[in-house]
Design a protein around this motif. Structure first.
Motif, PDB file in Angstrom:
ATOM      1  N   LYS A   3      10.842 -22.781   4.009  1.00 33.80           N
ATOM      2  CA  LYS A   3      10.389 -21.399   3.829  1.00 33.80           C
ATOM      3  C   LYS A   3       9.948 -21.185   2.384  1.00 33.80           C
ATOM      4  CE  LYS A   3      11.584 -16.739   5.006  1.00 33.80           C
ATOM      5  NZ  LYS A   3      10.432 -16.383   5.768  1.00 33.80           N
ATOM      6  N   LEU A   4       8.789 -20.559   2.209  1.00 33.05           N
ATOM      7  CA  LEU A   4       8.272 -20.245   0.877  1.00 33.05           C
ATOM      8  C   LEU A   4       9.038 -19.062   0.305  1.00 33.05           C
ATOM      9  CD1 LEU A   4       6.076 -20.683  -1.295  1.00 33.05           C
ATOM     10  CD2 LEU A   4       4.686 -19.043  -0.059  1.00 33.05           C
ATOM     11  N   LEU A   5       9.647 -19.243  -0.864  1.00 32.86           N
ATOM     12  CA  LEU A   5      10.412 -18.169  -1.507  1.00 32.86           C
ATOM     13  C   LEU A   5       9.611 -17.475  -2.601  1.00 32.86           C
ATOM     14  CD1 LEU A   5      13.908 -19.867  -1.838  1.00 32.86           C
ATOM     15  CD2 LEU A   5      13.118 -18.270  -0.095  1.00 32.86           C
ATOM     16  N   ASN A   6       8.928 -18.265  -3.428  1.00 32.84           N
ATOM     17  CA  ASN A   6       8.117 -17.659  -4.483  1.00 32.84           C
ATOM     18  C   ASN A   6       6.927 -18.554  -4.780  1.00 32.84           C
ATOM     19  OD1 ASN A   6       9.020 -19.637  -6.416  1.00 32.84           O
ATOM     20  ND2 ASN A   6      10.921 -18.494  -6.520  1.00 32.84           N
ATOM     21  N   GLN A   7       5.960 -17.981  -5.459  1.00 34.46           N
ATOM     22  CA  GLN A   7       4.730 -18.712  -5.739  1.00 34.46           C
ATOM     23  C   GLN A   7       4.173 -18.223  -7.070  1.00 34.46           C
ATOM     24  OE1 GLN A   7       1.872 -18.210  -2.641  1.00 34.46           O
ATOM     25  NE2 GLN A   7       0.264 -19.282  -3.717  1.00 34.46           N
ATOM     26  N   LYS A   8       3.690 -19.161  -7.885  1.00 39.66           N
ATOM     27  CA  LYS A   8       3.051 -18.812  -9.156  1.00 39.66           C
ATOM     28  C   LYS A   8       1.606 -19.278  -9.096  1.00 39.66           C
ATOM     29  CE  LYS A   8       7.189 -18.947 -11.941  1.00 39.66           C
ATOM     30  NZ  LYS A   8       7.822 -19.399 -13.164  1.00 39.66           N
ATOM     31  N   GLU A   9       0.716 -18.420  -9.584  1.00 40.60           N
ATOM     32  CA  GLU A   9      -0.710 -18.745  -9.624  1.00 40.60           C
ATOM     33  C   GLU A   9      -1.231 -18.491 -11.026  1.00 40.60           C
ATOM     34  OE1 GLU A   9      -2.883 -16.403  -6.831  1.00 40.60           O
ATOM     35  OE2 GLU A   9      -1.753 -17.150  -5.108  1.00 40.60           O
ATOM     36  N   GLN A  10      -2.250 -19.258 -11.413  1.00 42.51           N
ATOM     37  CA  GLN A  10      -2.909 -19.035 -12.694  1.00 42.51           C
ATOM     38  C   GLN A  10      -4.410 -19.078 -12.446  1.00 42.51           C
ATOM     39  OE1 GLN A  10      -2.581 -21.921 -16.006  1.00 42.51           O
ATOM     40  NE2 GLN A  10      -1.719 -20.195 -17.123  1.00 42.51           N
ATOM     41  N   HIS A  11      -5.109 -18.034 -12.901  1.00 42.40           N
ATOM     42  CA  HIS A  11      -6.546 -17.926 -12.702  1.00 42.40           C
ATOM     43  C   HIS A  11      -7.250 -17.860 -14.057  1.00 42.40           C
ATOM     44  CE1 HIS A  11      -6.193 -16.939  -8.368  1.00 42.40           C
ATOM     45  NE2 HIS A  11      -5.041 -16.399  -8.748  1.00 42.40           N
ATOM     46  N   TYR A  12      -8.512 -18.304 -14.078  1.00 42.77           N
ATOM     47  CA  TYR A  12      -9.359 -18.286 -15.269  1.00 42.77           C
ATOM     48  C   TYR A  12     -10.392 -17.177 -15.100  1.00 42.77           C
ATOM     49  CZ  TYR A  12     -13.294 -19.615 -18.200  1.00 42.77           C
ATOM     50  OH  TYR A  12     -14.326 -19.602 -19.102  1.00 42.77           O
ATOM     51  N   ALA A  13     -10.688 -16.469 -16.185  1.00 47.62           N
ATOM     52  CA  ALA A  13     -11.744 -15.455 -16.175  1.00 47.62           C
ATOM     53  C   ALA A  13     -12.495 -15.505 -17.500  1.00 47.62           C
ATOM     54  CB  ALA A  13     -11.150 -14.071 -15.951  1.00 47.62           C
ATOM     55  N   ASP A  14     -13.803 -15.271 -17.438  1.00 44.22           N
ATOM     56  CA  ASP A  14     -14.630 -15.257 -18.650  1.00 44.22           C
ATOM     57  C   ASP A  14     -14.493 -13.960 -19.430  1.00 44.22           C
ATOM     58  OD1 ASP A  14     -15.818 -17.818 -18.500  1.00 44.22           O
ATOM     59  OD2 ASP A  14     -17.243 -17.097 -16.994  1.00 44.22           O
ATOM     60  N   THR A  15     -14.259 -12.848 -18.726  1.00 45.61           N
ATOM     61  CA  THR A  15     -14.174 -11.548 -19.395  1.00 45.61           C
ATOM     62  C   THR A  15     -12.881 -10.833 -19.003  1.00 45.61           C
ATOM     63  OG1 THR A  15     -15.293 -10.352 -17.616  1.00 45.61           O
ATOM     64  CG2 THR A  15     -16.692 -11.290 -19.345  1.00 45.61           C
ATOM     65  N   ARG A  16     -12.495  -9.851 -19.804  1.00 52.34           N
ATOM     66  CA  ARG A  16     -11.293  -9.062 -19.491  1.00 52.34           C
ATOM     67  C   ARG A  16     -11.485  -8.291 -18.180  1.00 52.34           C
ATOM     68  NH1 ARG A  16      -6.576  -7.561 -21.069  1.00 52.34           N
ATOM     69  NH2 ARG A  16      -6.612  -8.602 -23.066  1.00 52.34           N
ATOM     70  N   GLU A  17     -12.703  -7.812 -17.923  1.00 53.33           N
ATOM     71  CA  GLU A  17     -12.969  -7.067 -16.692  1.00 53.33           C
ATOM     72  C   GLU A  17     -12.710  -7.941 -15.468  1.00 53.33           C
ATOM     73  OE1 GLU A  17     -15.188  -7.118 -19.298  1.00 53.33           O
ATOM     74  OE2 GLU A  17     -14.584  -5.151 -20.032  1.00 53.33           O
ATOM     75  N   GLU A  18     -13.148  -9.211 -15.521  1.00 50.74           N
ATOM     76  CA  GLU A  18     -12.898 -10.137 -14.413  1.00 50.74           C
ATOM     77  C   GLU A  18     -11.395 -10.365 -14.245  1.00 50.74           C
ATOM     78  OE1 GLU A  18     -15.043 -13.685 -15.309  1.00 50.74           O
ATOM     79  OE2 GLU A  18     -16.973 -12.856 -14.713  1.00 50.74           O
ATOM     80  N   ALA A  19     -10.687 -10.500 -15.351  1.00 43.94           N
ATOM     81  CA  ALA A  19      -9.241 -10.709 -15.299  1.00 43.94           C
ATOM     82  C   ALA A  19      -8.544  -9.509 -14.673  1.00 43.94           C
ATOM     83  CB  ALA A  19      -8.694 -10.982 -16.697  1.00 43.94           C
ATOM     84  N   GLU A  20      -8.974  -8.300 -15.047  1.00 45.14           N
ATOM     85  CA  GLU A  20      -8.374  -7.091 -14.484  1.00 45.14           C
ATOM     86  C   GLU A  20      -8.673  -6.959 -12.996  1.00 45.14           C
ATOM     87  OE1 GLU A  20      -9.800  -4.047 -17.099  1.00 45.14           O
ATOM     88  OE2 GLU A  20      -8.360  -4.595 -18.677  1.00 45.14           O
ATOM     89  N   GLU A  21      -9.858  -7.410 -12.550  1.00 43.06           N
ATOM     90  CA  GLU A  21     -10.193  -7.395 -11.120  1.00 43.06           C
ATOM     91  C   GLU A  21      -9.268  -8.325 -10.340  1.00 43.06           C
ATOM     92  OE1 GLU A  21     -14.330  -8.278 -10.622  1.00 43.06           O
ATOM     93  OE2 GLU A  21     -14.950  -6.527 -11.788  1.00 43.06           O
ATOM     94  N   ILE A  22      -8.933  -9.469 -10.922  1.00 49.87           N
ATOM     95  CA  ILE A  22      -8.005 -10.408 -10.277  1.00 49.87           C
ATOM     96  C   ILE A  22      -6.647  -9.750 -10.097  1.00 49.87           C
ATOM     97  CG2 ILE A  22      -6.754 -12.581 -10.572  1.00 49.87           C
ATOM     98  CD1 ILE A  22      -9.292 -13.637 -12.045  1.00 49.87           C
ATOM     99  N   VAL A  23      -6.180  -9.047 -11.128  1.00 50.99           N
ATOM    100  CA  VAL A  23      -4.877  -8.374 -11.059  1.00 50.99           C
ATOM    101  C   VAL A  23      -4.906  -7.248 -10.030  1.00 50.99           C
ATOM    102  CG1 VAL A  23      -3.231  -6.959 -12.354  1.00 50.99           C
ATOM    103  CG2 VAL A  23      -4.211  -8.997 -13.402  1.00 50.99           C
ATOM    104  N   ILE A  24      -5.976  -6.471  -9.996  1.00 50.06           N
ATOM    105  CA  ILE A  24      -6.085  -5.372  -9.030  1.00 50.06           C
ATOM    106  C   ILE A  24      -6.034  -5.919  -7.601  1.00 50.06           C
ATOM    107  CG2 ILE A  24      -7.656  -3.622  -8.107  1.00 50.06           C
ATOM    108  CD1 ILE A  24      -8.510  -3.134 -11.070  1.00 50.06           C
TER     109      ILE A  24
END
Length: 85
Positions: A3-24
Protein backbone atom coordinates in the motif's frame (compact mmCIF):
# COMPACT_ATOMS: atom_id res chain seq x y z
CA UNK A 1 -0.36 -6.46 0.96
CA UNK A 2 1.41 -3.51 -0.60
CA UNK A 3 0.00 0.00 0.00
CA UNK A 4 1.27 3.47 -0.94
CA UNK A 5 1.57 5.62 2.21
CA UNK A 6 3.31 8.74 0.93
CA UNK A 7 4.88 10.11 -2.20
CA UNK A 8 7.37 12.89 -2.96
CA UNK A 9 7.59 14.61 -6.33
CA UNK A 10 9.95 17.23 -7.70
CA UNK A 11 9.12 19.30 -10.78
CA UNK A 12 11.16 21.77 -12.87
CA UNK A 13 9.79 25.11 -14.10
CA UNK A 14 11.38 27.92 -16.13
CA UNK A 15 9.33 30.70 -14.51
CA UNK A 16 7.72 31.35 -11.12
CA UNK A 17 4.29 31.46 -12.81
CA UNK A 18 4.80 27.91 -14.14
CA UNK A 19 5.90 26.77 -10.68
CA UNK A 20 2.81 28.32 -9.08
CA UNK A 21 0.58 26.58 -11.68
CA UNK A 22 2.11 23.23 -10.67
CA UNK A 23 1.31 23.95 -7.01
CA UNK A 24 -2.26 25.05 -7.81
CA UNK A 25 -2.86 21.83 -9.76
CA UNK A 26 -1.38 19.76 -6.92
CA UNK A 27 -3.63 21.42 -4.32
CA UNK A 28 -6.64 19.76 -5.99
CA UNK A 29 -5.44 16.51 -4.41
CA UNK A 30 -6.56 16.28 -0.77
CA UNK A 31 -3.51 14.15 0.08
CA UNK A 32 -1.09 17.09 -0.47
CA UNK A 33 0.56 17.95 2.85
CA UNK A 34 3.56 20.08 1.76
CA UNK A 35 4.65 22.19 -1.20
CA UNK A 36 7.77 24.30 -1.69
CA UNK A 37 9.06 26.42 -4.56
CA UNK A 38 12.85 26.90 -4.60
CA UNK A 39 14.54 29.49 -6.79
CA UNK A 40 17.82 28.16 -8.22
CA UNK A 41 20.57 29.50 -10.45
CA UNK A 42 23.24 27.91 -12.63
CA UNK A 43 25.43 29.03 -15.50
CA UNK A 44 22.41 28.90 -17.86
CA UNK A 45 20.25 31.18 -15.73
CA UNK A 46 17.40 31.01 -13.23
CA UNK A 47 14.99 28.09 -12.75
CA UNK A 48 12.54 26.84 -10.12
CA UNK A 49 12.17 23.49 -8.36
CA UNK A 50 8.77 22.55 -6.99
CA UNK A 51 8.75 19.95 -4.19
CA UNK A 52 5.42 18.25 -3.43
CA UNK A 53 4.69 15.73 -0.66
CA UNK A 54 1.53 13.64 -0.51
CA UNK A 55 0.39 11.47 2.41
CA UNK A 56 -2.22 8.81 1.64
CA UNK A 57 -2.35 7.06 5.00
CA UNK A 58 -0.33 5.92 7.97
CA UNK A 59 0.84 2.43 8.89
CA UNK A 60 -1.59 2.56 11.82
CA UNK A 61 -4.53 3.14 9.44
CA UNK A 62 -3.43 0.21 7.28
CA UNK A 63 -2.95 -2.12 10.26
CA UNK A 64 -6.35 -1.23 11.71
CA UNK A 65 -7.89 -2.17 8.37
CA UNK A 66 -9.57 1.18 7.80
CA UNK A 67 -11.52 0.81 4.52
CA UNK A 68 -10.57 3.21 1.72
CA UNK A 69 -14.13 4.01 0.64
CA UNK A 70 -15.88 4.38 3.96
CA UNK A 71 -19.39 5.81 3.45
CA UNK A 72 -20.66 8.53 5.79
CA UNK A 73 -23.22 7.51 8.41
CA UNK A 74 -26.63 6.89 6.86
CA UNK A 75 -25.28 6.30 3.36
CA UNK A 76 -24.59 3.00 1.62
CA UNK A 77 -21.18 2.23 0.19
CA UNK A 78 -20.91 1.14 -3.45
CA UNK A 79 -20.46 -2.49 -2.34
CA UNK A 80 -23.71 -2.37 -0.36
CA UNK A 81 -25.57 -0.88 -3.34
CA UNK A 82 -24.39 -3.77 -5.54
CA UNK A 83 -25.50 -6.35 -2.96
CA UNK A 84 -29.04 -4.91 -2.72
CA UNK A 85 -29.77 -5.06 -6.47
Amino acid sequence: MKKLLNQKEQHYADTREEAEEIVIAAKENDALIMNKISEKYNKYGQYFLVDLTYQYGTPKDVMEGKPDNEAPDGQMSIEEVGENE
